[in-house]
Scaffold this active site. Structure first.
Site, PDB file in Angstrom:
ATOM      1  N   GLY A  12       0.773  -1.395   0.106  1.00 50.87           N
ATOM      2  CA  GLY A  12       0.014   0.014  -0.077  1.00 50.87           C
ATOM      3  C   GLY A  12       0.701   1.241  -0.272  1.00 50.87           C
ATOM      4  N   SER A  13       2.035   1.215  -0.311  1.00 51.55           N
ATOM      5  CA  SER A  13       2.964   2.583  -0.623  1.00 51.55           C
ATOM      6  C   SER A  13       2.258   3.420  -1.308  1.00 51.55           C
ATOM      7  CB  SER A  13       4.510   2.064  -0.705  1.00 51.55           C
ATOM      8  OG  SER A  13       4.533   1.587  -2.132  1.00 51.55           O
ATOM      9  N   LYS A  65     -16.644 -14.660  -9.699  1.00 53.35           N
ATOM     10  CA  LYS A  65     -15.911 -13.282  -9.791  1.00 53.35           C
ATOM     11  C   LYS A  65     -17.112 -12.251  -9.765  1.00 53.35           C
ATOM     12  CE  LYS A  65     -12.251 -10.657 -12.431  1.00 53.35           C
ATOM     13  NZ  LYS A  65     -11.027 -11.084 -12.177  1.00 53.35           N
ATOM     14  N   ASN A 107      -4.980   2.372 -13.501  1.00 51.36           N
ATOM     15  CA  ASN A 107      -3.820   1.134 -12.752  1.00 51.36           C
ATOM     16  C   ASN A 107      -2.546   1.671 -12.876  1.00 51.36           C
ATOM     17  OD1 ASN A 107      -3.120  -1.197 -11.703  1.00 51.36           O
ATOM     18  ND2 ASN A 107      -2.494  -1.814 -13.916  1.00 51.36           N
ATOM     19  N   HIS A 109       1.364   0.478 -13.319  1.00 51.47           N
ATOM     20  CA  HIS A 109       2.055  -0.968 -13.542  1.00 51.47           C
ATOM     21  C   HIS A 109       3.589  -0.299 -13.762  1.00 51.47           C
ATOM     22  CE1 HIS A 109       2.476  -4.914 -14.916  1.00 51.47           C
ATOM     23  NE2 HIS A 109       3.538  -4.343 -15.949  1.00 51.47           N
TER      24      HIS A 109
HETATM   25  C1  GAR Z   1       3.749  -1.412  -7.394  1.00 48.83           C
HETATM   26  O1  GAR Z   1       4.935  -1.564  -7.849  1.00 48.83           O
HETATM   27  C2  GAR Z   1       2.645  -1.493  -8.574  1.00 48.83           C
HETATM   28  O2  GAR Z   1       3.271  -0.893  -9.784  1.00 48.83           O
HETATM   29  C3  GAR Z   1       2.718  -2.976  -8.711  1.00 48.83           C
HETATM   30  O3  GAR Z   1       2.564  -3.404  -7.397  1.00 48.83           O
HETATM   31  C4  GAR Z   1       3.226  -2.559  -6.623  1.00 48.83           C
HETATM   32  C5  GAR Z   1       2.534  -2.290  -5.243  1.00 48.83           C
HETATM   33  O4  GAR Z   1       3.019  -1.553  -4.424  1.00 48.83           O
HETATM   34  N1  GAR Z   1       1.467  -3.305  -9.327  1.00 48.83           N
HETATM   35  C6  GAR Z   1       1.566  -4.251 -10.358  1.00 48.83           C
HETATM   36  O5  GAR Z   1       2.519  -5.120 -10.806  1.00 48.83           O
HETATM   37  C7  GAR Z   1       0.399  -4.451 -11.221  1.00 48.83           C
HETATM   38  N2  GAR Z   1       0.420  -5.469 -12.339  1.00 48.83           N
HETATM   39  P1  GAR Z   1       2.208  -0.836  -3.231  1.00 48.83           P
HETATM   40  O6  GAR Z   1       1.236  -2.079  -2.575  1.00 48.83           O
HETATM   41  O7  GAR Z   1       3.481  -0.497  -2.266  1.00 48.83           O
HETATM   42  O8  GAR Z   1       1.617   0.220  -3.545  1.00 48.83           O
END
Ligand code: GAR
Length: 193
Positions: A12-13, A65, A107, A109
């Protein structure tokens, strides 16, 4: 002021970076609810620390889903949520939410799409030996990381060093996502209706 929901499965950063952007007054939005498919994820603690309600539903508890997303949708409607922000939500969005929020789901990525969609984008970039990777924010459609791109930023790969590459990507994400939300919501051109 946009009412948004942040969807997350992990640390969740990015949720925190967005909330801090709101607190600074940069983003004209309020996070009504954090939605997670992982009830024990650290994002639930970050949300609690910010006094933001969490909806933690395990998809396994539902027959389909569609049923899972209907349960989420009921809560989003109750909270009058207008826009969905996926921040490390590791699940494809289905027809139920896509039809309820057309062009209102984005989103982030950790690659320069269309390179390295799907899981472990950073690992994919390292395995391919690319020298530059990056971060993409895009609209969500039914595909895997295929929707229209809003903004991208490049990040140098630290060769053979996953930890440092990951840290550099996260640092850029925490700048880029708030910037995109500011751009979308604060524009006098009203980019999101
Ligand atoms: C982030 O790096 C985001 O880009 C990635 O998950 C991480 C979540 O970090 N998302 C994906 O890979 C989506 N396909 P966070 O929980 O610390 O925000």
């Amino acid at each position: 002021m946009k009412s948004i929901a942040v969807f997350a499965s992990g640390s969740g950063s990015n949720f925190q970076a967005i909330q801090e952007g709101i607190e600074r007054g940069d983003i004209d939005a309020t996070i009504k609810v954090v939605v997670t498919d992982k009830p024990g994820a650290y994002v639930t603690e970050r949300a609690a620390a910010k006094n933001i309600p969490v909806l933690a539903l395990s998809p396994k508890a539902y027959d389909s889903k569609e049923a899972y997303e209907q349960a989420i949708l009921a809560e989003l409607r109750k909270n009058e949520v207008e826009f969905l922000v996926l921040a490390g939500y590791m699940r494809l969005i289905g027809a139920t939410l896509l039809e309820a929020y057309p062009n209102h789901i984005i989103n982030i990525h950790p690659s320069l799409l269309p390179s390295f969609p799907g899981k472990d984008a950073i690992g994919q970039a390292l395995a391919h030996g690319v020298k530059i990777t990056g971060v993409t924010v895009h609209y969500v459609d039914a595909g895997m990381d295929t929707g229209r791109i809003i903004m991208q930023r490049a990040v140098d790969v630290v060769e053979g060093n996953r930890e440092e590459t990951e840290a550099a990507i996260h640092a850029i994400e925490h700048q880029l996502y708030p910037e995109v939300l500011k751009y979308l919501f604060n524009s006098s051109e009203n980019r999101v209706r």
